[in-house]
Design a protein around this motif. Structure first.
Motif, PDB file in Angstrom:
ATOM      1  N   SER A  13      79.242  77.263  -1.655  1.00 33.06           N
ATOM      2  CA  SER A  13      78.172  78.254  -1.706  1.00 33.06           C
ATOM      3  C   SER A  13      78.771  79.587  -2.104  1.00 33.06           C
ATOM      4  N   TYR A  14      77.940  80.441  -2.682  1.00 33.41           N
ATOM      5  CA  TYR A  14      78.374  81.766  -3.100  1.00 33.41           C
ATOM      6  C   TYR A  14      77.478  82.810  -2.462  1.00 33.41           C
ATOM      7  N   GLY A  15      78.043  83.972  -2.138  1.00 32.50           N
ATOM      8  CA  GLY A  15      77.244  85.027  -1.543  1.00 32.50           C
ATOM      9  C   GLY A  15      78.032  86.314  -1.406  1.00 32.50           C
ATOM     10  N   THR A  16      77.479  87.220  -0.582  1.00 25.75           N
ATOM     11  CA  THR A  16      78.069  88.536  -0.363  1.00 25.75           C
ATOM     12  C   THR A  16      78.278  88.738   1.136  1.00 25.75           C
ATOM     13  N   VAL A  17      79.440  89.270   1.515  1.00 20.95           N
ATOM     14  CA  VAL A  17      79.755  89.513   2.920  1.00 20.95           C
ATOM     15  C   VAL A  17      78.887  90.662   3.424  1.00 20.95           C
ATOM     16  N   GLU A  18      78.156  90.414   4.518  1.00 21.68           N
ATOM     17  CA  GLU A  18      77.330  91.457   5.132  1.00 21.68           C
ATOM     18  C   GLU A  18      77.942  92.009   6.401  1.00 21.68           C
ATOM     19  N   SER A  19      78.733  91.198   7.103  1.00 26.36           N
ATOM     20  CA  SER A  19      79.351  91.687   8.340  1.00 26.36           C
ATOM     21  C   SER A  19      80.624  90.906   8.627  1.00 26.36           C
ATOM     22  N   ILE A  20      81.547  91.577   9.309  1.00 25.51           N
ATOM     23  CA  ILE A  20      82.780  90.943   9.800  1.00 25.51           C
ATOM     24  C   ILE A  20      82.973  91.413  11.231  1.00 25.51           C
ATOM     25  N   GLN A  21      83.025  90.462  12.159  1.00 22.80           N
ATOM     26  CA  GLN A  21      83.201  90.791  13.569  1.00 22.80           C
ATOM     27  C   GLN A  21      84.404  90.051  14.117  1.00 22.80           C
ATOM     28  N   LEU A  22      85.176  90.730  14.955  1.00 25.91           N
ATOM     29  CA  LEU A  22      86.343  90.143  15.602  1.00 25.91           C
ATOM     30  C   LEU A  22      85.911  89.588  16.954  1.00 25.91           C
ATOM     31  N   GLN A  60      84.201  86.380  12.722  1.00 30.17           N
ATOM     32  CA  GLN A  60      82.889  85.856  12.368  1.00 30.17           C
ATOM     33  C   GLN A  60      82.435  86.638  11.142  1.00 30.17           C
ATOM     34  N   ILE A  61      82.308  85.926  10.044  1.00 24.00           N
ATOM     35  CA  ILE A  61      81.964  86.557   8.773  1.00 24.00           C
ATOM     36  C   ILE A  61      80.533  86.172   8.430  1.00 24.00           C
ATOM     37  N   GLY A  62      79.667  87.168   8.367  1.00 24.15           N
ATOM     38  CA  GLY A  62      78.269  86.947   8.012  1.00 24.15           C
ATOM     39  C   GLY A  62      78.098  87.082   6.511  1.00 24.15           C
ATOM     40  N   VAL A  63      77.554  86.044   5.876  1.00 27.84           N
ATOM     41  CA  VAL A  63      77.424  86.023   4.412  1.00 27.84           C
ATOM     42  C   VAL A  63      75.964  85.802   4.036  1.00 27.84           C
ATOM     43  N   ARG A  64      75.447  86.681   3.173  1.00 35.10           N
ATOM     44  CA  ARG A  64      74.124  86.479   2.583  1.00 35.10           C
ATOM     45  C   ARG A  64      74.340  85.677   1.309  1.00 35.10           C
ATOM     46  N   LEU A  65      73.851  84.434   1.324  1.00 36.08           N
ATOM     47  CA  LEU A  65      74.053  83.542   0.191  1.00 36.08           C
ATOM     48  C   LEU A  65      73.179  83.946  -0.979  1.00 36.08           C
ATOM     49  N   ASP A  66      73.557  83.489  -2.166  1.00 44.17           N
ATOM     50  CA  ASP A  66      72.799  83.810  -3.381  1.00 44.17           C
ATOM     51  C   ASP A  66      71.373  83.266  -3.336  1.00 44.17           C
ATOM     52  N   ASN A  67      71.142  82.210  -2.564  1.00 39.88           N
ATOM     53  CA  ASN A  67      69.792  81.647  -2.475  1.00 39.88           C
ATOM     54  C   ASN A  67      68.946  82.340  -1.410  1.00 39.88           C
ATOM     55  N   GLY A  68      69.475  83.397  -0.772  1.00 45.55           N
ATOM     56  CA  GLY A  68      68.731  84.167   0.219  1.00 45.55           C
ATOM     57  C   GLY A  68      69.008  83.766   1.656  1.00 45.55           C
ATOM     58  N   ALA A  69      69.636  82.626   1.878  1.00 50.78           N
ATOM     59  CA  ALA A  69      69.944  82.172   3.239  1.00 50.78           C
ATOM     60  C   ALA A  69      71.112  82.979   3.797  1.00 50.78           C
ATOM     61  N   TYR A  70      71.271  82.918   5.119  1.00 50.17           N
ATOM     62  CA  TYR A  70      72.359  83.625   5.792  1.00 50.17           C
ATOM     63  C   TYR A  70      73.257  82.594   6.461  1.00 50.17           C
ATOM     64  N   GLN A  71      74.565  82.751   6.315  1.00 46.79           N
ATOM     65  CA  GLN A  71      75.512  81.799   6.904  1.00 46.79           C
ATOM     66  C   GLN A  71      76.621  82.576   7.593  1.00 46.79           C
TER      67      GLN A  71
END
Length: 162
Positions: A52-61, A125-136
């Motif tokens: 899957s491809y997307g953009t990082v929205e958050s990074i939490q330790l 914990q890396i929050g990624v907004r995927l290109d299809n709009g889903a969040y992973q």
């Protein structure tokens, strides 16, 4: 008599530990073909290979959770404690000392193993907004060169910058 019981306990402990190492997951009956015949379909994996491809929205330790299983430390500690406990007393007192030694040794061995393995690594914990709009959310030990806003490829539940 004392020397015989020590040898018996040591032999039982050794055979128990070696028996735990036995691999019973595969058996090859006599006369069976060791290689699959031609044209055999192989089973598919339980999880399909996915990227899957997307953009990082958050990074939490977050701290990693320690494993709660009982391992070799408890087993070895129990055996050693039982052997040492068997050296104390006579009759029913010896039996009680053996049981107490085995339980105490198992607890001590388990605690030693926890402390040895207790070096907790942090996880991200890396929050990624995927290109299809889903969040992973992806949890991994290292963020490499990731930062919020970076484009990532998620492969095998690990985020990589691309």
């Amino acid at each position: 008599m004392k020397n015989i019981s020590i040898r018996l306990i040591a032999t039982l402990a050794t055979s128990t530990m070696l028996g735990a190492c036995a691999n019973t997951g595969y058996s090859n009956p006599a006369g069976s073909q060791p290689y699959p015949s031609t044209g055999q379909n192989y089973p598919t994996s339980s999880q399909p290979y996915q990227v899957s491809y997307g953009t990082v929205e958050s990074i939490q330790l977050s701290p990693a959770t320690a494993s709660q299983g009982v391992g070799a430390g408890a087993i070895i500690g129990g055996v050693v404690g039982g052997v040492l406990g068997n050296q104390v007393g006579s009759g029913s007192g010896r039996t009680a000392a053996t049981v107490a030694g085995a339980v105490g040794g198992a607890l001590a061995g388990n605690e030693i193993e926890k402390r040895r393995d207790g070096v907790q690594r942090n996880q991200y914990q890396i929050g990624v907004r995927l290109d299809n709009g889903a969040y992973q959310t992806v949890v991994q030990d290292n963020i490499y060169d990731l930062q919020v806003g970076a484009r990532v490829r998620i492969q095998n539940n690990t985020a990589y910058r691309y």
